[in-house]
Design an enzyme around this catalytic site. Structure first.
Site, short mmCIF file in Angstrom:
data_model
loop_
_atom_site.label_atom_id
_atom_site.label_comp_id
_atom_site.label_asym_id
_atom_site.label_seq_id
_atom_site.Cartn_x
_atom_site.Cartn_y
_atom_site.Cartn_z
N TYR A 161 -8.64 8.01 2.99
CA TYR A 161 -7.47 8.79 2.63
C TYR A 161 -7.86 10.15 2.04
CZ TYR A 161 -3.76 5.24 3.04
OH TYR A 161 -2.83 4.34 3.50
N LYS A 200 -15.65 -4.35 5.81
CA LYS A 200 -16.04 -4.42 7.22
C LYS A 200 -17.53 -4.12 7.24
CE LYS A 200 -15.13 -4.76 11.66
NZ LYS A 200 -14.75 -6.02 12.32
N ASP A 235 -3.86 -0.96 2.15
CA ASP A 235 -2.56 -0.50 2.63
C ASP A 235 -2.05 -1.44 3.72
OD1 ASP A 235 -0.38 1.30 3.01
OD2 ASP A 235 -1.37 2.04 4.82
N ASP A 279 -10.90 -8.13 9.40
CA ASP A 279 -10.18 -8.70 10.54
C ASP A 279 -9.90 -10.19 10.33
OD1 ASP A 279 -12.92 -9.06 10.75
OD2 ASP A 279 -13.05 -8.63 12.89
N ASP A 334 1.06 -4.70 3.45
CA ASP A 334 2.28 -4.80 4.29
C ASP A 334 2.32 -6.16 4.97
OD1 ASP A 334 2.88 -2.14 3.70
OD2 ASP A 334 3.53 -1.71 5.74
C1 IPM Z 1 1.84 2.88 0.42
C2 IPM Z 1 2.28 3.88 1.45
C3 IPM Z 1 1.46 5.15 1.28
C4 IPM Z 1 0.00 4.80 1.50
C5 IPM Z 1 1.89 6.31 2.20
C6 IPM Z 1 3.35 6.66 2.01
C7 IPM Z 1 1.02 7.52 2.02
O1 IPM Z 1 2.18 3.36 2.73
O2 IPM Z 1 1.95 3.15 -0.79
O3 IPM Z 1 1.40 1.79 0.80
O4 IPM Z 1 -0.46 4.76 2.66
O5 IPM Z 1 -0.69 4.57 0.51
MN MN Z 2 1.62 1.27 2.78
#
Ligand code: IPM
Ligand code: MN
Length: 346
Positions: free
Chosen positions: A139, A184, A241, A217, A245
């Site tokens: 990032y 990884k 990240d 993975d 999710d």
């Molecule tokens: C998160 C979001 C952010 C990230 C984006 C909006 C930059 O997806 O906080 O998980 O990737 O960190």
């Molecule tokens: Mn995110």
């Protein structure tokens, strides 16, 4: 006590769920005899539209002066082609505040089991926390575009890995003393360093913690196959990240997952969901992730009774079936209905 809170509503559903901040803190103030001064500031697309930058100086200064910061969501299709992206505001804010440790707990509500696509027997006993490194890795490495090529540099130093590893080991010590470090290392040099450093910190400082290394993975697969095996999951910025999710699906909705981002000085509290442009402006977004982020903020401010009260109020609202459409399609429960139910329960 008196607290100054900076609230950054951002874009999409952000302003709708950020309504919960003042509402919930006002109720907590009344009940526990505090004073919360909540001020809103621009970030992301809203800031680009208004001031031409994703993180105005005024916002950053206000965040640094506040006792804690809340951020709702940023980004949206409106700014997809814009030269400055809304996301840059959030990344700059994280870097400026030095909030390198992003803690994403997976809170499972047994009452919501049917909202998850996984079978109940697979979900049984699932309870873990993702510790994501937040201010390093790909990032924040150099980004370049030269002719037909693009590069994103991924970089980690020993110090950066050590400090996030300690956060994860400390959490493991308070929980089941089990830590899974995700990397990884069969391909990436940063991951080899990551594995070496985490192993060393474990051996020298936390011998009681059972440490496992797992490739990202296979971790992605195991999170779905046998989620109850995890306790504390430590990983680098981008893997965290993605995995967080994925993990939110286990809970039934992304609209439930809160997070805290902390460093040596500042605390930034955000729901993990995005700006959900598809439902923005309709008043139907789930505010619980924001409210649970406020609970994390209160705990970080050492107000644990207050944090407990907020968490219990959310749990009761869920028990009472106050569920927005992400959890119960067609429920007709609005964002403000859900906020109202939580406030009544505090
Ligand atoms: C998160 C979001 C952010 C990230 C984006 C909006 C930059 O997806 O906080 O998980 O990737 O960190
Ligand atoms: Mn995110």
């Amino acid at each position: 006590m008196k607290y100054n809170i900076a609230s950054l509503p951002g874009d999409g559903i952000g302003p709708e769920v950020a309504e919960a901040v003042t509402a919930v803190l006002d109720r907590v103030a009344e009940k526990f005899n505090h004073e919360y001064n909540v001020q809103q500031y621009l970030i992301g697309g809203a800031a680009i539209d208004e001031c031409g930058v994703a993180l105005p100086d005024e916002t950053l200064a206000a965040c640094k002066n506040a006792d804690a910061i809340f951020l709702a969501a940023i980004g949206g299709p409106k700014w997809d082609q814009s030269e400055i992206r809304p996301e840059q505001g959030l990344l700059k804010l994280r870097a400026e505040l030095g909030v390198y440790a992003n803690i994403r707990p997976l809170t499972m509500y047994p009452q919501l089991q049917s909202a998850s696509p996984l079978k109940p027997e697979i979900l049984a006993g699932t309870d873990f926390i993702i510790v994501r490194e937040l201010t390093g890795g790909i990032y924040f490495g150099d980004k370049k575009r030269v002719n037909d090529y693009a590069t994103d540099e991924c970089k980690y130093s020993v110090t950066e890995v050590e400090r996030i590893a300690r956060v994860a080991f400390d959490l493991a010590m308070q929980r089941d003393k089990k830590l899974t470090s995700v990397d990884k290392a069969n391909v990436l040099e940063t991951s080899k360093l990551w594995r070496e450093v985490v192993t060393k910190i474990g051996e020298t400082e936390y011998p009681e913690v059972e440490l496992h290394h797992q490739l990202v993975d296979s971790c992605a697969m195991k999170l779905i196959q046998s989620p109850s095996e995890f306790d504390v999951v430590l990983t680098e910025n981008m893997f965290g990240d993605i995995l967080s999710d994925e993990a939110s699906v286990l809970a039934g909705s992304m609209g439930l997952l809160a997070s805290s981002s902390v460093g040596s000085k500042y605390g930034l509290f955000e729901p993990i969901h995005g700006s959900a442009p598809d439902i923005a402006g309709q008043g139907v977004a789930n505010p619980y992730a924001s409210i649970l982020s406020i609970a994390m903020m209160l705990r970080w401010l050492k107000l644990s009774d207050e944090a407990d009260a907020v968490e219990q109020a959310v749990s009761k609202a869920i028990d009472d079936g106050i569920l927005t459409q992400d959890l119960k399609p067609g429920s007709g429960i609005s964002t403000s209905d859900a906020i109202g139910a939580v406030i009544n329960n505090i």
